[in-house]
Design a protein around this motif. Structure first.
Motif, PDB file in Angstrom:
ATOM      1  N   THR A 235       0.851  -1.190   0.000  1.00 52.65           N
ATOM      2  CA  THR A 235       0.000   0.000   0.000  1.00 52.65           C
ATOM      3  C   THR A 235       0.888   1.241   0.000  1.00 52.65           C
ATOM      4  O   THR A 235       1.823   1.338   0.786  1.00 52.65           O
ATOM      5  CB  THR A 235      -0.921  -0.007   1.235  1.00 52.65           C
ATOM      6  N   ARG A 236       0.584   2.179  -0.875  1.00 52.39           N
ATOM      7  CA  ARG A 236       1.395   3.385  -1.022  1.00 52.39           C
ATOM      8  C   ARG A 236       0.800   4.545  -0.234  1.00 52.39           C
ATOM      9  O   ARG A 236      -0.414   4.726  -0.185  1.00 52.39           O
ATOM     10  CB  ARG A 236       1.472   3.746  -2.519  1.00 52.39           C
ATOM     11  N   ILE A 237       1.691   5.353   0.374  1.00 55.84           N
ATOM     12  CA  ILE A 237       1.286   6.626   0.981  1.00 55.84           C
ATOM     13  C   ILE A 237       1.907   7.729   0.125  1.00 55.84           C
ATOM     14  O   ILE A 237       3.125   7.765  -0.066  1.00 55.84           O
ATOM     15  CB  ILE A 237       1.783   6.740   2.439  1.00 55.84           C
ATOM     16  N   ASP A 238       1.081   8.625  -0.411  1.00 55.84           N
ATOM     17  CA  ASP A 238       1.596   9.643  -1.330  1.00 55.84           C
ATOM     18  C   ASP A 238       2.421  10.717  -0.649  1.00 55.84           C
ATOM     19  O   ASP A 238       3.363  11.237  -1.237  1.00 55.84           O
ATOM     20  CB  ASP A 238       0.436  10.300  -2.095  1.00 55.84           C
ATOM     21  N   LEU A 239       2.065  11.056   0.600  1.00 63.55           N
ATOM     22  CA  LEU A 239       2.795  12.133   1.274  1.00 63.55           C
ATOM     23  C   LEU A 239       3.102  11.745   2.724  1.00 63.55           C
ATOM     24  O   LEU A 239       2.481  12.243   3.661  1.00 63.55           O
ATOM     25  CB  LEU A 239       1.961  13.426   1.222  1.00 63.55           C
ATOM     26  N   PRO A 240       4.063  10.816   2.917  1.00 63.69           N
ATOM     27  CA  PRO A 240       4.423  10.443   4.289  1.00 63.69           C
ATOM     28  C   PRO A 240       5.061  11.627   5.000  1.00 63.69           C
ATOM     29  O   PRO A 240       5.830  12.374   4.387  1.00 63.69           O
ATOM     30  CB  PRO A 240       5.432   9.303   4.090  1.00 63.69           C
ATOM     31  N   LYS A 241       4.720  11.811   6.284  1.00 64.58           N
ATOM     32  CA  LYS A 241       5.254  12.959   7.036  1.00 64.58           C
ATOM     33  C   LYS A 241       5.796  12.507   8.382  1.00 64.58           C
ATOM     34  O   LYS A 241       5.131  11.761   9.108  1.00 64.58           O
ATOM     35  CB  LYS A 241       4.145  13.995   7.262  1.00 64.58           C
ATOM     36  N   SER A 242       6.978  12.986   8.726  1.00 66.52           N
ATOM     37  CA  SER A 242       7.589  12.680  10.021  1.00 66.52           C
ATOM     38  C   SER A 242       8.915  13.406  10.107  1.00 66.52           C
ATOM     39  O   SER A 242       9.518  13.759   9.079  1.00 66.52           O
ATOM     40  CB  SER A 242       7.826  11.170  10.154  1.00 66.52           C
ATOM     41  N   ILE A 243       9.423  13.589  11.350  1.00 64.82           N
ATOM     42  CA  ILE A 243      10.787  14.088  11.516  1.00 64.82           C
ATOM     43  C   ILE A 243      11.790  12.980  11.183  1.00 64.82           C
ATOM     44  O   ILE A 243      12.974  13.242  11.023  1.00 64.82           O
ATOM     45  CB  ILE A 243      11.054  14.631  12.945  1.00 64.82           C
ATOM     46  N   CYS A 244      11.311  11.736  11.079  1.00 62.95           N
ATOM     47  CA  CYS A 244      12.180  10.598  10.734  1.00 62.95           C
ATOM     48  C   CYS A 244      12.442  10.610   9.233  1.00 62.95           C
ATOM     49  O   CYS A 244      11.783   9.890   8.468  1.00 62.95           O
ATOM     50  CB  CYS A 244      11.525   9.277  11.142  1.00 62.95           C
ATOM     51  N   ASP A 245      13.402  11.430   8.789  1.00 63.16           N
ATOM     52  CA  ASP A 245      13.598  11.629   7.352  1.00 63.16           C
ATOM     53  C   ASP A 245      14.018  10.340   6.637  1.00 63.16           C
ATOM     54  O   ASP A 245      13.814  10.192   5.446  1.00 63.16           O
ATOM     55  CB  ASP A 245      14.623  12.744   7.091  1.00 63.16           C
ATOM     56  N   GLY A 246      14.580   9.386   7.386  1.00 61.79           N
ATOM     57  CA  GLY A 246      14.991   8.127   6.774  1.00 61.79           C
ATOM     58  C   GLY A 246      13.857   7.121   6.638  1.00 61.79           C
ATOM     59  O   GLY A 246      14.064   6.023   6.121  1.00 61.79           O
ATOM     60  N   LEU A 247      12.659   7.467   7.108  1.00 62.23           N
ATOM     61  CA  LEU A 247      11.536   6.511   7.090  1.00 62.23           C
ATOM     62  C   LEU A 247      10.358   7.040   6.265  1.00 62.23           C
ATOM     63  O   LEU A 247       9.205   6.795   6.601  1.00 62.23           O
ATOM     64  CB  LEU A 247      11.074   6.210   8.529  1.00 62.23           C
ATOM     65  N   LEU A 248      10.666   7.756   5.190  1.00 63.85           N
ATOM     66  CA  LEU A 248       9.597   8.389   4.413  1.00 63.85           C
ATOM     67  C   LEU A 248       9.427   7.791   3.017  1.00 63.85           C
ATOM     68  O   LEU A 248       9.025   8.469   2.092  1.00 63.85           O
ATOM     69  CB  LEU A 248       9.859   9.903   4.306  1.00 63.85           C
ATOM     70  N   SER A 249       9.720   6.495   2.870  1.00 62.62           N
ATOM     71  CA  SER A 249       9.478   5.872   1.555  1.00 62.62           C
ATOM     72  C   SER A 249       7.964   5.822   1.321  1.00 62.62           C
ATOM     73  O   SER A 249       7.182   5.788   2.269  1.00 62.62           O
ATOM     74  CB  SER A 249      10.065   4.465   1.505  1.00 62.62           C
ATOM     75  N   TYR A 250       7.585   5.828   0.058  1.00 62.43           N
ATOM     76  CA  TYR A 250       6.148   5.829  -0.271  1.00 62.43           C
ATOM     77  C   TYR A 250       5.506   4.459  -0.031  1.00 62.43           C
ATOM     78  O   TYR A 250       4.328   4.353   0.264  1.00 62.43           O
ATOM     79  CB  TYR A 250       5.938   6.237  -1.732  1.00 62.43           C
ATOM     80  N   ASP A 251       6.300   3.405  -0.181  1.00 59.63           N
ATOM     81  CA  ASP A 251       5.792   2.047   0.052  1.00 59.63           C
ATOM     82  C   ASP A 251       6.980   1.106   0.254  1.00 59.63           C
ATOM     83  O   ASP A 251       8.119   1.481  -0.005  1.00 59.63           O
ATOM     84  CB  ASP A 251       4.916   1.550  -1.119  1.00 59.63           C
ATOM     85  N   VAL A 252       6.706  -0.108   0.733  1.00 57.19           N
ATOM     86  CA  VAL A 252       7.803  -1.068   0.871  1.00 57.19           C
ATOM     87  C   VAL A 252       8.127  -1.633  -0.516  1.00 57.19           C
ATOM     88  O   VAL A 252       7.270  -1.684  -1.390  1.00 57.19           O
ATOM     89  CB  VAL A 252       7.480  -2.216   1.856  1.00 57.19           C
ATOM     90  N   GLY A 253       9.376  -2.046  -0.684  1.00 53.89           N
ATOM     91  CA  GLY A 253       9.817  -2.518  -1.988  1.00 53.89           C
ATOM     92  C   GLY A 253       9.210  -3.855  -2.385  1.00 53.89           C
ATOM     93  O   GLY A 253       8.806  -4.652  -1.534  1.00 53.89           O
TER      94      GLY A 253
END
Length: 336
Positions: A235-253
């Protein structure tokens, strides 16, 4: 289209590559967390600290294994990759070790520390506006453009079996060390973004400690893996938001998903405020300065989102330390 899936044998093979370059990242016993959780004397908490690596995060493992397995294909062509910053320095370090030119596409808002590290290993950097990327697709377009115009070879920061297997070497290190100490593991708690870190580790932990429950952790507003588990498909998230800049992929590979689906039955979410508190807690109790993505798994345990079930030890991943000092001080100042 069927996707080949990385296996524990791939992870074992990757170990030989990784050991040529770096020693195992430390597995540190956290007496403070054991006390905080009120654990009985026979249970232990361990922190696997990838901030120790020469690039300050786990990403070096997958990058080295990818580079080692693609040398022939690369030849004298450049390597092109996009990254929020940690894979950037990982693949740059790997390029330096193997004498390959690396061009990285990074968000212009990435921490200065990540830019400096990446450049220090000799990579070239091109930037894009991450705030509008879900509309423009600029990140992928720039990466493709480098591959096309400069005949580059594209490297994925997570959606690749060599990357997954390389990252899994860290999981092997955990298994080997705890078996040496004759410990058992009841819970393994780890960040999930694109899934490269978790997929690799899940292969190793499931093989070494089949009784362990493997638990994913994501930011509250970047929980594409949790949603994927609920729906049974990526499942894709179009605009992930967080201070965790390393965890903002749109979906898992694509390559990560079958492994995650098989071995990781649960993913919990953590609000940014609690991640800030965990950053402060780790700094005060262990003197460790982590980036938000690095601290979020600890946050899940500190807040009780992950309860210390079972009778064995708990292993928590600290995935990286690459945060700018000023920003770090601001965030821990906001933790209350």
């Amino acid at each position: 289209m069927s996707t080949t899936v990385a296996t524990i044998d791939d992870v074992r093979q990757a170990e030989r590559v990784i050991r040529e370059h770096i020693s195992p990242a430390p597995l540190i016993r956290s007496y403070a967390l054991e006390k905080e959780l009120g654990l009985p004397a026979d249970r232990r908490v361990w922190l696997k600290d990838y901030g120790w690596t020469p690039v300050g995060s786990f990403k070096l493992l997958g990058a080295l294994n990818w580079m080692a397995n693609n040398l022939e294909r690369i030849g004298d062509r450049p390597v092109a990759a996009h990254s929020s910053g940690n894979f950037a320095s990982g693949i740059s370090f790997a390029g330096m070790r193997y004498g390959k030119r690396v061009i990285i596409v990074m968000p212009e808002t990435a921490p200065k520390r990540k830019f400096e590290l990446t450049r220090s290993f000799g990579a070239e950097i091109r930037t894009y506006d991450i705030a509008r990327d879900h509309e423009t697709g600029e990140r992928d377009r720039l990466t493709r453009q480098i591959a096309e115009e400069e005949n580059g070879v594209q490297a994925s920061p997570y959606d690749d079996n060599h990357v997954i297997a390389g990252n899994g070497v860290g999981g092997l290190e955990i298994v080997q060390e705890l078996k040496r100490q004759e410990r058992t593991v009841s819970q393994f708690v780890c960040q999930v973004s694109g899934g490269g870190l978790m997929a690799g580790h899940a292969l190793a932990i499931a093989d070494g400690f089949p009784e362990a429950k493997i638990i994913g952790v994501e930011p509250e507003h970047a929980d594409d893996f949790r949603r994927s588990l609920a729906s049974g498909e990526r499942t894709r998230i179009d605009l992930p938001k967080s201070i965790c800049d390393g965890l903002l992929s749109y979906d898992v590979g694509e390559h990560n998903w079958p492994i995650l689906k098989q071995h990781v039955p649960q993913s919990v979410t953590v609000p940014d405020q609690q991640t800030k508190q965990a950053m402060k807690w780790l700094y005060e109790h262990h003197g460790v300065r982590t980036e938000p993505s690095g601290a979020i798994a600890t946050a899940a345990v500190l807040t009780g989102e992950v309860k210390p079930d079972g009778n064995g030890d708990i292993v928590i991943v600290l995935s990286g330390r690459n945060v700018d000092e000023e920003q770090f001080q601001t965030w821990i100042g906001e933790a209350h």
